[in-house]
Write a protein that holds these residues in place. Structure first.
Motif, PDB file in Angstrom:
ATOM      1  N   HIS A 179      18.387 -31.814 -20.785  1.00 51.94           N
ATOM      2  CA  HIS A 179      16.855 -31.669 -21.217  1.00 51.94           C
ATOM      3  C   HIS A 179      16.129 -32.021 -19.941  1.00 51.94           C
ATOM      4  O   HIS A 179      16.590 -33.060 -19.415  1.00 51.94           O
ATOM      5  CB  HIS A 179      16.555 -32.769 -22.409  1.00 51.94           C
ATOM      6  N   GLY A 180      15.110 -31.093 -19.516  1.00 45.56           N
ATOM      7  CA  GLY A 180      14.637 -31.472 -18.374  1.00 45.56           C
ATOM      8  C   GLY A 180      13.017 -31.178 -18.891  1.00 45.56           C
ATOM      9  O   GLY A 180      12.760 -30.830 -20.009  1.00 45.56           O
ATOM     10  N   MET A 181      12.038 -31.522 -17.890  1.00 44.60           N
ATOM     11  CA  MET A 181      10.818 -31.510 -18.014  1.00 44.60           C
ATOM     12  C   MET A 181      10.050 -30.010 -17.808  1.00 44.60           C
ATOM     13  O   MET A 181      10.553 -29.352 -16.636  1.00 44.60           O
ATOM     14  CB  MET A 181       9.854 -32.512 -17.100  1.00 44.60           C
ATOM     15  N   LEU A 182       9.587 -29.426 -19.089  1.00 44.19           N
ATOM     16  CA  LEU A 182       9.164 -27.850 -18.831  1.00 44.19           C
ATOM     17  C   LEU A 182       7.975 -27.766 -18.887  1.00 44.19           C
ATOM     18  O   LEU A 182       7.339 -26.700 -18.354  1.00 44.19           O
ATOM     19  CB  LEU A 182       9.770 -26.952 -20.116  1.00 44.19           C
ATOM     20  N   ARG A 183       7.070 -28.732 -19.240  1.00 44.97           N
ATOM     21  CA  ARG A 183       5.611 -28.677 -18.979  1.00 44.97           C
ATOM     22  C   ARG A 183       4.954 -29.913 -18.898  1.00 44.97           C
ATOM     23  O   ARG A 183       5.383 -30.886 -19.237  1.00 44.97           O
ATOM     24  CB  ARG A 183       5.005 -27.970 -20.242  1.00 44.97           C
ATOM     25  N   ALA A 184       3.962 -29.903 -18.214  1.00 47.70           N
ATOM     26  CA  ALA A 184       2.983 -31.420 -17.981  1.00 47.70           C
ATOM     27  C   ALA A 184       1.791 -30.755 -17.736  1.00 47.70           C
ATOM     28  O   ALA A 184       1.157 -29.694 -17.264  1.00 47.70           O
ATOM     29  CB  ALA A 184       3.483 -32.008 -16.552  1.00 47.70           C
ATOM     30  N   VAL A 185       0.857 -31.530 -18.503  1.00 44.53           N
ATOM     31  CA  VAL A 185      -0.643 -31.215 -18.689  1.00 44.53           C
ATOM     32  C   VAL A 185      -1.537 -32.395 -18.468  1.00 44.53           C
ATOM     33  O   VAL A 185      -0.916 -33.378 -19.299  1.00 44.53           O
ATOM     34  CB  VAL A 185      -0.962 -30.415 -20.101  1.00 44.53           C
ATOM     35  N   ASP A 186      -2.536 -32.211 -18.111  1.00 46.80           N
ATOM     36  CA  ASP A 186      -3.589 -33.609 -17.831  1.00 46.80           C
ATOM     37  C   ASP A 186      -4.349 -33.605 -19.161  1.00 46.80           C
ATOM     38  O   ASP A 186      -4.787 -32.663 -19.359  1.00 46.80           O
ATOM     39  CB  ASP A 186      -4.284 -33.473 -16.577  1.00 46.80           C
ATOM     40  N   THR A 187      -4.714 -34.904 -19.318  1.00 44.70           N
ATOM     41  CA  THR A 187      -5.648 -35.171 -20.534  1.00 44.70           C
ATOM     42  C   THR A 187      -6.629 -36.100 -20.182  1.00 44.70           C
ATOM     43  O   THR A 187      -6.568 -36.803 -18.853  1.00 44.70           O
ATOM     44  CB  THR A 187      -4.938 -35.646 -21.788  1.00 44.70           C
ATOM     45  N   VAL A 188      -7.630 -36.349 -21.084  1.00 47.72           N
ATOM     46  CA  VAL A 188      -8.454 -37.609 -20.587  1.00 47.72           C
ATOM     47  C   VAL A 188      -7.687 -38.762 -21.081  1.00 47.72           C
ATOM     48  O   VAL A 188      -6.663 -38.821 -21.655  1.00 47.72           O
ATOM     49  CB  VAL A 188      -9.762 -37.409 -21.503  1.00 47.72           C
ATOM     50  N   ASP A 189      -8.381 -39.839 -20.920  1.00 47.25           N
ATOM     51  CA  ASP A 189      -7.682 -41.164 -21.326  1.00 47.25           C
ATOM     52  C   ASP A 189      -7.273 -41.093 -22.721  1.00 47.25           C
ATOM     53  O   ASP A 189      -8.144 -40.728 -23.578  1.00 47.25           O
ATOM     54  CB  ASP A 189      -8.650 -42.229 -21.106  1.00 47.25           C
ATOM     55  N   ASN A 190      -6.098 -41.514 -22.970  1.00 49.04           N
ATOM     56  CA  ASN A 190      -5.346 -41.136 -24.266  1.00 49.04           C
ATOM     57  C   ASN A 190      -4.762 -42.294 -24.588  1.00 49.04           C
ATOM     58  O   ASN A 190      -3.680 -42.215 -25.046  1.00 49.04           O
ATOM     59  CB  ASN A 190      -4.477 -39.811 -24.432  1.00 49.04           C
ATOM     60  N   PRO A 191      -5.253 -43.567 -24.901  1.00 45.03           N
ATOM     61  CA  PRO A 191      -4.637 -44.694 -25.135  1.00 45.03           C
ATOM     62  C   PRO A 191      -3.997 -44.751 -26.346  1.00 45.03           C
ATOM     63  O   PRO A 191      -2.918 -45.579 -26.772  1.00 45.03           O
ATOM     64  CB  PRO A 191      -5.755 -45.801 -25.058  1.00 45.03           C
ATOM     65  N   HIS A 192      -4.409 -43.954 -27.466  1.00 44.94           N
ATOM     66  CA  HIS A 192      -3.775 -43.884 -28.879  1.00 44.94           C
ATOM     67  C   HIS A 192      -2.785 -42.903 -28.919  1.00 44.94           C
ATOM     68  O   HIS A 192      -2.270 -42.640 -29.833  1.00 44.94           O
ATOM     69  CB  HIS A 192      -4.907 -43.747 -29.795  1.00 44.94           C
ATOM     70  N   GLY A 193      -2.425 -42.150 -27.853  1.00 47.56           N
ATOM     71  CA  GLY A 193      -1.455 -41.180 -27.893  1.00 47.56           C
ATOM     72  C   GLY A 193      -1.580 -39.929 -28.894  1.00 47.56           C
ATOM     73  O   GLY A 193      -0.827 -39.578 -29.656  1.00 47.56           O
TER      74      GLY A 193
ATOM     75  N   VAL B 216       3.652 -38.680 -24.486  1.00 49.25           N
ATOM     76  CA  VAL B 216       2.356 -38.875 -24.321  1.00 49.25           C
ATOM     77  C   VAL B 216       1.689 -39.974 -23.441  1.00 49.25           C
ATOM     78  O   VAL B 216       2.266 -41.335 -23.801  1.00 49.25           O
ATOM     79  CB  VAL B 216       1.449 -38.865 -25.399  1.00 49.25           C
ATOM     80  N   TYR B 217       1.355 -40.105 -22.346  1.00 46.99           N
ATOM     81  CA  TYR B 217       1.081 -40.771 -21.473  1.00 46.99           C
ATOM     82  C   TYR B 217      -0.424 -41.199 -21.524  1.00 46.99           C
ATOM     83  O   TYR B 217      -1.271 -40.648 -22.219  1.00 46.99           O
ATOM     84  CB  TYR B 217       1.611 -40.613 -19.798  1.00 46.99           C
ATOM     85  N   ASP B 218      -0.830 -42.091 -20.629  1.00 46.13           N
ATOM     86  CA  ASP B 218      -2.452 -42.466 -20.359  1.00 46.13           C
ATOM     87  C   ASP B 218      -3.173 -41.240 -20.414  1.00 46.13           C
ATOM     88  O   ASP B 218      -4.327 -40.796 -20.852  1.00 46.13           O
ATOM     89  CB  ASP B 218      -2.765 -43.694 -19.474  1.00 46.13           C
ATOM     90  N   ARG B 219      -3.051 -40.455 -19.443  1.00 51.21           N
ATOM     91  CA  ARG B 219      -3.765 -39.218 -19.024  1.00 51.21           C
ATOM     92  C   ARG B 219      -3.027 -37.963 -18.708  1.00 51.21           C
ATOM     93  O   ARG B 219      -3.295 -37.118 -17.967  1.00 51.21           O
ATOM     94  CB  ARG B 219      -4.672 -39.346 -17.588  1.00 51.21           C
ATOM     95  N   ARG B 220      -1.703 -37.914 -19.339  1.00 49.31           N
ATOM     96  CA  ARG B 220      -1.193 -36.997 -18.962  1.00 49.31           C
ATOM     97  C   ARG B 220       0.012 -36.588 -20.266  1.00 49.31           C
ATOM     98  O   ARG B 220       0.280 -37.907 -21.173  1.00 49.31           O
ATOM     99  CB  ARG B 220       0.051 -37.158 -17.950  1.00 49.31           C
ATOM    100  N   LEU B 221       0.589 -35.224 -20.513  1.00 44.15           N
ATOM    101  CA  LEU B 221       1.375 -35.090 -21.640  1.00 44.15           C
ATOM    102  C   LEU B 221       2.430 -34.459 -20.844  1.00 44.15           C
ATOM    103  O   LEU B 221       2.224 -33.312 -20.147  1.00 44.15           O
ATOM    104  CB  LEU B 221       0.772 -34.223 -22.537  1.00 44.15           C
ATOM    105  N   CYS B 222       3.867 -34.731 -21.234  1.00 46.11           N
ATOM    106  CA  CYS B 222       4.898 -34.079 -20.610  1.00 46.11           C
ATOM    107  C   CYS B 222       6.081 -33.627 -21.773  1.00 46.11           C
ATOM    108  O   CYS B 222       6.078 -34.234 -22.789  1.00 46.11           O
ATOM    109  CB  CYS B 222       5.836 -34.668 -19.936  1.00 46.11           C
ATOM    110  N   VAL B 223       6.313 -32.190 -21.553  1.00 46.42           N
ATOM    111  CA  VAL B 223       7.235 -31.700 -22.666  1.00 46.42           C
ATOM    112  C   VAL B 223       8.615 -31.420 -22.253  1.00 46.42           C
ATOM    113  O   VAL B 223       8.800 -30.918 -21.083  1.00 46.42           O
ATOM    114  CB  VAL B 223       6.606 -30.225 -23.132  1.00 46.42           C
ATOM    115  N   PHE B 224       9.359 -31.940 -22.803  1.00 49.16           N
ATOM    116  CA  PHE B 224      10.949 -32.062 -22.211  1.00 49.16           C
ATOM    117  C   PHE B 224      11.718 -31.019 -23.469  1.00 49.16           C
ATOM    118  O   PHE B 224      11.283 -31.150 -24.511  1.00 49.16           O
ATOM    119  CB  PHE B 224      11.622 -33.214 -22.150  1.00 49.16           C
ATOM    120  N   GLY B 225      12.572 -30.259 -22.740  1.00 46.13           N
ATOM    121  CA  GLY B 225      13.368 -29.256 -23.691  1.00 46.13           C
ATOM    122  C   GLY B 225      14.498 -28.659 -22.994  1.00 46.13           C
ATOM    123  O   GLY B 225      14.823 -28.882 -21.814  1.00 46.13           O
ATOM    124  N   PRO B 226      15.522 -27.878 -23.625  1.00 45.90           N
ATOM    125  CA  PRO B 226      16.761 -27.548 -23.289  1.00 45.90           C
ATOM    126  C   PRO B 226      16.476 -26.284 -22.384  1.00 45.90           C
ATOM    127  O   PRO B 226      15.188 -25.627 -22.605  1.00 45.90           O
ATOM    128  CB  PRO B 226      17.598 -27.204 -24.216  1.00 45.90           C
TER     129      PRO B 226
END
Length: 416
Positions: A149-163, A123-133
């Motif tokens: 393991h590679g990145m299979l999914r990435a989605v944008d989020t609002v500011d998410n400083p608390h993860g 979980v990043y500031d404004r993005r979430l990435c999913v890694f899997g096999p």
């Protein structure tokens, strides 16, 4: 660098860190996850013996987050996120008892990491990435067997400083094994909730528009992935949705004034929900029967829950409209309002469900909560840990409303 044990032998438990960088329960509630700048420990909640240990030998890196379950050998997969002071980059590493996974070097601030078997969510500031096999369209491999393991999914989020993010549990919840992978997080717009489930080799996204009218501050998924619960920055109510179609099945009233919700967690059977906040009280709610098998939406459907604003200004009419988080009436311990038959005509606090049980704690401490119990028996035991190093074991009456009974209290670490 990493070691772990699934209970086959007892390892000496090193002293907990004096400086705390991460504290949580494992997703199955069996361990306390404690991290300091250079080490992370998985401590058994029953015996307080060491179940897993990770040492970061690079002195320029500081552990900032940890996650994972200490399950049976070859199934205990965990994740660590470190921050490097030399090049201001974050490093995420997966490991289990028998194998060390590659390190992912990431750009941007990382605020949290979540684990479900072979899946890792960063979980990043404004993005979430999913890694899997494997690749999209292929089912996940056996844990620990596939290191690619590679990145299979990435989605944008609002500011998410608390993860803010939740995933389904890695523990066995069904006869066939653990629940399928799914995650929930804030969406790209204010108050929006995003849920994605891994179904037949692909991600099935669901967007719940205006799950709240203010920023989402806490989220939880039931262990089987059937339900998702959310709280906003107001912290007065918790809403429970079906993950398959976004239908609102319940609104739970935490209290009367604003609160910072620290933790939301479902019981393993999804019948109860526990909530902790900065009001120094843990609440337990009964969860309505979701009737999960009643309908199945088409892939990618978006659900809209346009709620009125807190100011009282009505939003455009829409189906399945959650009530606004308006100032509620004085809180009291009860199963629900006797005026709930007038839902839709009275302010939302009359029709919201009040907590069945409460446990009051010292103020000024951040608390996390988990359920304890055996499959097939009522989950009426609550575990609580605080950033002051306190551990509580409490029990609630599943029939009669009131205060929980404290069964155990101890200090498991000393914090400077």
């Amino acid at each position: 660098m990493a070691s772990g044990d699934a209970g086959e032998r007892i390892r000496p438990t090193p002293p907990p860190p004096s400086t705390l960088t991460h504290l949580s329960f494992s997703s199955d509630g069996s361990c306390i996850v404690i991290a300091g700048p250079s080490a992370a420990q998985w401590i058994c909640c029953d015996t307080f013996q060491l179940r897993g240990l990770y040492h970061e030998k690079n002195t320029t890196r500081t552990i900032v987050s940890a996650a994972g379950d200490m399950l049976a050998q070859n199934e205990s997969t965990c994740a660590i996120v470190c921050y490097s002071t030399t090049n201001t980059r974050f490093f995420a590493r997966r490991w289990n008892i028998v194998a060390m996974f590659p390190v992912w070097r990431t750009g941007g601030d990382v605020h949290a990491v979540r684990v479900h078997r072979d899946w890792t969510v960063v979980v990043y500031d404004r993005r979430l990435c999913v890694f899997g096999p494997g690749e999209i369209g292929a089912a996940p491999q056996i844990p620990g067997r596939d290191k690619n393991h590679g990145m299979l999914r990435a989605v944008d989020t609002v500011d998410n400083p608390h993860g803010i993010c939740a995933v389904t549990s890695s523990a066995t919840t069904e006869p066939g094994g653990s629940a399928p992978f799914a995650f929930a997080c804030p969406g790209a717009d204010l108050g929006e909730l995003r849920v994605e489930r891994w179904v037949a080799g692909e991600f099935v996204p669901l967007v719940i528009r205006a799950a709240h009218v203010s920023c989402i501050n806490a989220v939880a998924m039931s262990p089987d992935g059937g339900l998702v619960a959310t709280a906003s920055v107001r912290g007065t109510i918790v809403r429970v949705f079906r993950a398959i179609d976004g239908r609102l099945i319940g609104e739970l009233r935490r209290g009367t004034d604003r609160a910072d919700v620290h933790c939301i967690v479902f019981s393993p059977d999804s019948k109860w929900l526990a909530v902790s906040s900065d009001k120094a009280t843990v609440h337990v709610f009964r969860v309505a029967d979701p009737d999960i098998t009643s309908s199945t939406p088409e892939s990618g459907v978006e659900q809209k829950h346009n709620a009125p604003e807190e100011s009282g200004q009505a939003a455009p009419a829409a189906a399945a409209t959650p009530p606004a988080e308006s100032p509620p009436a004085p809180a009291k311990a009860s199963k629900g309002s006797s005026l709930s038959f007038l839902k839709g005509y009275l302010p939302s606090y009359f029709s919201s469900e009040w907590s069945l049980a409460q446990f009051r704690l010292p103020e000024g401490v951040k608390y996390s909560v988990a359920f304890e119990g055996e499959k097939g028996k009522p989950y009426t035991i609550i575990l609580i840990i605080g950033t002051n190093g306190s551990f509580y074991r409490c029990q609630f009456d599943p029939v009669n409303a009131g205060d929980m009974v404290q069964l155990k209290h101890r200090k498991f670490m000393n914090i400077k």
